[in-house]
Design an enzyme around this catalytic site. Structure first.
Site: not given
Length: 767
Positions: A631, A709, A741
């Protein structure tokens, strides 16, 4: 300057914990190390969760009783004496097979809500089916069932009223066996959300799916309504089973930086006036004039009493917020929010709060409240406010120092309980304190001296009126859960000590953990290292930087973890290090706000500098240095590798941001402002991964993303890939079909960590 603390986890057993002051860690001589025939912690151990850390998840139902699930029975425990009785038999759960995912007991203990058919949606949201069990009759209620695919449900704080959301509309049950009352009728998928958050409010503001708030005795139900009309849609394909000829398309209203945002309205309905013959109209409370001049957010809701509520509102540029305290007029039946009860919070150096303004904690009479705000030196501390704001009134800070209060845990008539990182001046520590309200000098740490080698990172769960509390020691040693009495802090009993795990790990060569700081420009910056078994400072080890580095993040802490890094250090003899540089949290606004309006600069530079500092320590192989992150950590990893520093040989970026205009408005604009020429467009354009594509020729790069995602869209990695291809860069890439994600499905989780392990083995020439 005080002596730094360096935390070690020897063999991870209780007796093996050592706190030391100087490097190196406790060593065996070469003969002893060579003779150590115990096995290492393997990748299979991590993926199969061979060694399970136990916790103790209790649920307080009064000031002296709690529920705990054991062997599928729900037991009711007396906190003082520890005796228990069966509250709900496992046979009740067996009716539903293995599909029960949760339970919830009504405050009057007459009913239990059973949740099943759980279907995950986004990070916090899901749908489920619910049945109500009558504890007096010992049977399920079959009348007026709650509909399947309910989006949220919650008991009132007293009695047994129920509020739930179905198809984006709110319903209330006064009695579990009676028909529901429909409160709203405007709900529309992906457009109007009543009582639940849309995507961006769920992810970035409330950190939850619910937008319902019961008043203390259950008379009033407050709720938010979000209107996503005009919010642009993100869409992606969902491939599902291979028999599906055409992929499904998923649409989500997702405001990106600078795009149209959802609007919000706030309502309160009197549930005591609900009837089958008349319509009860919810009352709207509008935002203060000082925030309605432009786009704004609702960011906190807290009931003060049965007829008083506080609401916090935030401008779209998140350096200005207003708390409005509203009172119910029983004569006119309206809610009034006088400007004399408005409290303004601003930030001149960044944004309000850590991620949003902190929640207030009101005294029982509602005349004042306590809240975590930044003091004049930029440290987050507890300040006392009076309800009625007077001109130039300044709140009274009850804590102070070059450390931060993490959270307020409870407020009683005499004491305030809070978690902070004051002890030993270690930002990565957490301890429980209580402070007397009438004498702020009377402050006591309730956890610091209990087990200082094993326990330096605590969480707490207090009973309804804080008569008892559960301490959760989460590290650096094996987690330990104990129950205490507040009046004298006496430990009543150990709830879970992980002794079985301790015994198992004695037969495994485990890494050690070092927590320390380096000084750069007269500022302490903390790091942690997971060191291989029998670490020898005279040897050279490969180094992997495990990075996140987002605003208000913290990777260097005293918590215990069994994770991928444990395997890398134990089996592959890799040092895994994390560094909290500029932009990180819990060390004051000077450090945290350093990256305001300039993401992708200082926090990236600091990871490179940290690696250089680690190289100077003498035990890192300069030719085998890597970095990885997920991320925001994937973004920093990519920016580091694209910097052309020459420090790193390779790196892995999972689900990275690549351009801030692609990410959601609430998060991005908090730190970057707007992508407009008048605000910060130039830095938006100068902080992309794609602009550094040419420098990736100097490194080995593995790029990973899930195709489903909903958070950091596949678009972000697709654009990195395109730029690297256009620049003629040879790199590796892996996508995970239909993974979000977290890439957390069982098969994908095993595959991604196996794949990343093979990549590092190749990069470091370990095989």
């Amino acid at each position: 300057m005080k002596t730094p603390w360096k935390v070690l986890l020897g063999l991870l057993g209780v007796a093996a914990l050592v706190t030391i002051i100087t490097v190196p860690v406790v060593l065996l001589n070469k003969d002893e190390a060579a003779a150590d025939s115990r096995r290492t912690y393997t990748l299979a151990d991590y993926l199969k969760n061979t060694f399970r850390v136990k916790s103790y998840s209790l649920r307080w139902v009064s000031d002296s009783e709690y529920l705990y699930k054991q062997e599928n029975n729900i037991l009711l425990f007396n906190a003082e004496h520890g005796n228990s009785s069966i509250f709900l038999e496992n046979s009740t759960f067996e009716i539903f097979g293995d599909s029960i995912s949760d339970y919830s007991v009504s405050p009057d203990r007459l009913f239990v809500l059973l949740e099943y058919n759980y279907v995950k949606q986004w990070r916090h949201s899901y749908t489920a089916s619910y049945s109500i069990y009558d504890l007096n009759k010992r049977q399920l209620i079959t009348e007026e069932k709650i509909p399947n695919n309910t989006q949220w449900i919650t008991w009132s704080q007293e009695g047994h009223k129920l509020a739930y959301v179905w198809k984006n509309d709110i319903y209330v049950k006064i009695e579990p066996h009676l028909p529901s009352h429909r409160i709203t009728s405007t709900g529309k998928e992906n457009v109007i959300f009543n009582g639940i958050n849309d995507w961006v409010y769920e992810e970035e503001i409330f950190g939850a799916y619910s937008a319902l708030w019961w008043s203390p005795n259950g008379t009033f139900l407050a709720y938010a309504q979000f209107n996503d009309t005009g919010v642009p849609l993100i869409e992606y394909s969902f491939y599902s089973d291979e028999s599906l000829q055409y992929p499904k398309t998923v649409w989500i209203p997702y405001p990106k930086a600078g795009a149209v945002n959802p609007t919000v309205k706030f309502f309160i309905v009197n549930t005591d006036s609900l009837s089958s013959t008349t319509t009860t109209i919810p009352m709207q409370i509008t935002a203060p004039a000082s925030v309605t001049t432009g786009d704004h957010y609702l960011c906190d809701v807290a009931w003060v009493s049965e007829d008083r509520i506080s609401l916090q509102w935030l401008r779209r540029i998140q350096n200005y917020s207003v708390m409005a305290i509203c009172d119910y007029d029983k004569t006119t039946l309206v809610w009034n929010c006088p400007t004399t009860q408005e409290h303004i919070e601003t930030s001149a150096t960044g944004w309000c709060g850590r991620f949003r303004p902190a929640e207030p904690h009101f005294t029982s009479d509602g005349s004042s409240f306590y809240k975590i705000v930044s003091d004049k030196d930029g440290y987050k501390h507890i300040c006392q406010f009076q309800k009625d704001r007077k001109p130039e009134q300044v709140c009274t800070f009850i804590t102070k120092g070059a450390w931060e209060v993490i959270s307020i845990e409870a407020l009683t008539s005499d004491y305030l309980y809070y978690i902070s990182n004051e002890y030993k001046e270690m930002p990565g520590g957490r301890n429980l304190y209580k402070i007397q309200l009438t004498d702020h000098t009377n402050k006591k740490c309730l956890s610091c001296d209990l087990n200082p080698e094993r326990c330096q990172y605590y969480s707490v769960s207090l009973s309804k009126e804080a008569k008892y509390y559960q301490l959760g020691c989460r590290g650096p040693g094996l987690p330990l859960y104990t129950l205490h009495r507040s009046t004298d802090q006496k430990e009543l009993r150990v709830l879970e000590d992980n002794s079985a795990l301790d015994k198992m790990l004695q037969d495994v060569q485990m890494p050690s953990k070092k927590l320390d700081f380096i000084v750069l420009n007269e500022t302490r910056f903390w790091y942690q290292m997971i060191l291989p078994p029998h670490f020898d400072k005279s040897k050279k080890y490969p180094l992997l930087i495990d990075v996140y580095a987002g605003p208000c993040s913290q990777k260097a802490d005293a918590a215990f973890r069994l994770n991928w890094a444990t395997y890398l250090a134990s089996t592959e003899n890799i040092i895994v290090a994390s560094f909290d540089g500029r932009g990180s949290g819990y060390q004051g606004d000077k450090i945290m706000h350093a990256i305001n309006k300039r993401l992708g600069t200082l926090e990236v530079e600091d990871q490179i500098e940290a690696a250089r500092q680690f190289l100077k320590m003498g035990f890192v192989d300069s030719k085998r240095v890597a970095i990885w992150g997920w991320s925001y950590g994937g973004y920093v990893t990519s920016m580091v590798l694209g910097s052309g520093s020459g420090v790193f040989k390779c790196g892995i970026a999972v689900a990275p941001v690549s351009r801030w205009e692609y990410y959601d408005s609430v998060y991005t604009e908090r730190y970057m402002g707007l992508p407009t020429p008048e605000d910060n467009l130039d830095h938006y354009r100068n902080s992309t991964v794609m602009s550094r594509a040419e420098n990736f020729k100097q490194v080995e790069y593995l790029l990973i993303h899930g195709t489903a995602d909903d958070n950091v869209h596949f678009q972000q990695s697709a654009q990195i890939s395109k730029a690297l291809v256009d620049a003629g860069v040879d790199f590796q890439a892996m996508w995970y079909t239909d993974e979000d994600h977290g890439i957390a499905s069982s098969t994908a989780h095993q595959h991604i960590y196996s794949h990343m392990s093979h990549f590092l083995q190749q990069c470091f020439s370990l095989r």
